[in-house]
Design a protein around this motif. Sequence first.
Motif, short mmCIF file in Angstrom:
data_model
loop_
_atom_site.label_atom_id
_atom_site.label_comp_id
_atom_site.label_asym_id
_atom_site.label_seq_id
_atom_site.Cartn_x
_atom_site.Cartn_y
_atom_site.Cartn_z
N ALA A 25 1.00 -24.98 -19.75
CA ALA A 25 -0.02 -24.31 -18.94
C ALA A 25 0.56 -23.91 -17.59
O ALA A 25 1.31 -24.66 -16.97
CB ALA A 25 -1.21 -25.23 -18.75
N ASP A 26 0.22 -22.71 -17.17
CA ASP A 26 0.64 -22.23 -15.86
C ASP A 26 -0.37 -22.73 -14.83
O ASP A 26 -1.56 -22.40 -14.91
CB ASP A 26 0.69 -20.70 -15.86
CG ASP A 26 1.23 -20.13 -14.57
OD1 ASP A 26 1.76 -20.91 -13.75
OD2 ASP A 26 1.13 -18.90 -14.39
N PRO A 27 0.06 -23.51 -13.87
CA PRO A 27 -0.90 -24.08 -12.92
C PRO A 27 -1.58 -23.02 -12.03
O PRO A 27 -2.70 -23.21 -11.58
CB PRO A 27 -0.07 -25.04 -12.07
CG PRO A 27 1.34 -24.70 -12.32
CD PRO A 27 1.40 -23.96 -13.62
N GLU A 32 -5.27 -17.27 -10.24
CA GLU A 32 -5.03 -15.83 -10.35
C GLU A 32 -6.21 -15.13 -11.03
O GLU A 32 -6.65 -14.06 -10.59
CB GLU A 32 -3.75 -15.58 -11.15
CG GLU A 32 -3.39 -14.12 -11.27
CD GLU A 32 -2.12 -13.92 -12.10
OE1 GLU A 32 -1.94 -12.77 -12.56
OE2 GLU A 32 -1.36 -14.88 -12.30
N ILE A 33 -6.75 -15.73 -12.08
CA ILE A 33 -7.90 -15.13 -12.78
C ILE A 33 -9.11 -15.07 -11.86
O ILE A 33 -9.81 -14.05 -11.79
CB ILE A 33 -8.22 -15.94 -14.06
CG1 ILE A 33 -7.09 -15.75 -15.08
CG2 ILE A 33 -9.55 -15.52 -14.65
CD1 ILE A 33 -7.22 -16.63 -16.30
N ARG A 36 -8.70 -12.30 -9.22
CA ARG A 36 -8.94 -10.95 -9.78
C ARG A 36 -10.42 -10.71 -10.04
O ARG A 36 -10.91 -9.60 -9.87
CB ARG A 36 -8.14 -10.76 -11.06
CG ARG A 36 -6.68 -10.56 -10.82
CD ARG A 36 -5.98 -10.20 -12.08
NE ARG A 36 -4.55 -10.10 -11.85
CZ ARG A 36 -3.70 -9.62 -12.73
NH1 ARG A 36 -4.13 -9.19 -13.90
NH2 ARG A 36 -2.42 -9.57 -12.46
N ALA A 37 -11.12 -11.75 -10.44
CA ALA A 37 -12.55 -11.60 -10.70
C ALA A 37 -13.30 -11.32 -9.40
O ALA A 37 -14.27 -10.55 -9.39
CB ALA A 37 -13.11 -12.86 -11.36
N VAL A 38 -12.86 -11.90 -8.32
CA VAL A 38 -13.50 -11.66 -7.03
C VAL A 38 -13.18 -10.26 -6.53
O VAL A 38 -14.04 -9.56 -5.99
CB VAL A 38 -13.06 -12.73 -6.00
CG1 VAL A 38 -13.50 -12.36 -4.60
CG2 VAL A 38 -13.62 -14.08 -6.40
N LEU A 39 -11.95 -9.79 -6.74
CA LEU A 39 -11.55 -8.47 -6.27
C LEU A 39 -12.21 -7.34 -7.08
O LEU A 39 -12.54 -6.30 -6.53
CB LEU A 39 -10.02 -8.32 -6.35
CG LEU A 39 -9.22 -9.11 -5.32
CD1 LEU A 39 -7.73 -8.94 -5.58
CD2 LEU A 39 -9.57 -8.65 -3.91
#
Length: 116
Positions: A25-27, A32-33, A36-39
């Motif tokens: 898993a990438d910490p 990051e997700i 992007r959801a906020v942007l």
Amino acid sequence: MTVPPDEEQKLVNFLRQYCPDPPPADPALRDEILARAVLHPHSPRSRWRRWRWAIPPVVAAAILAGWLWPRPSLTTAELEELENYLISSWSASTTIEADPFDDWLQEDDSAFFNDL
């Protein structure tokens, strides 16, 4: 398609033995997700705003097509035939015919009410 229980267990054992390990898993992936959801928030209103520019050209094209589309021209004889048909069908649907049960009901009504 049904698989016999012993064959099903063999398949389960095979998949457990040769199953690849999941990637690590990438910490930073969760952060990051969320960033992007906020942007770029997704809402039905934003989808509507993207396509709203298409409505006026579509309406204008429909009006222009209706105006320029060739209309069928009927001859005088065809117009007369159509008019006669409409008149006959209209008068046939608006005439009131005698109900065949009216006489029957009137005869029985007098006998019924005399007994009371």
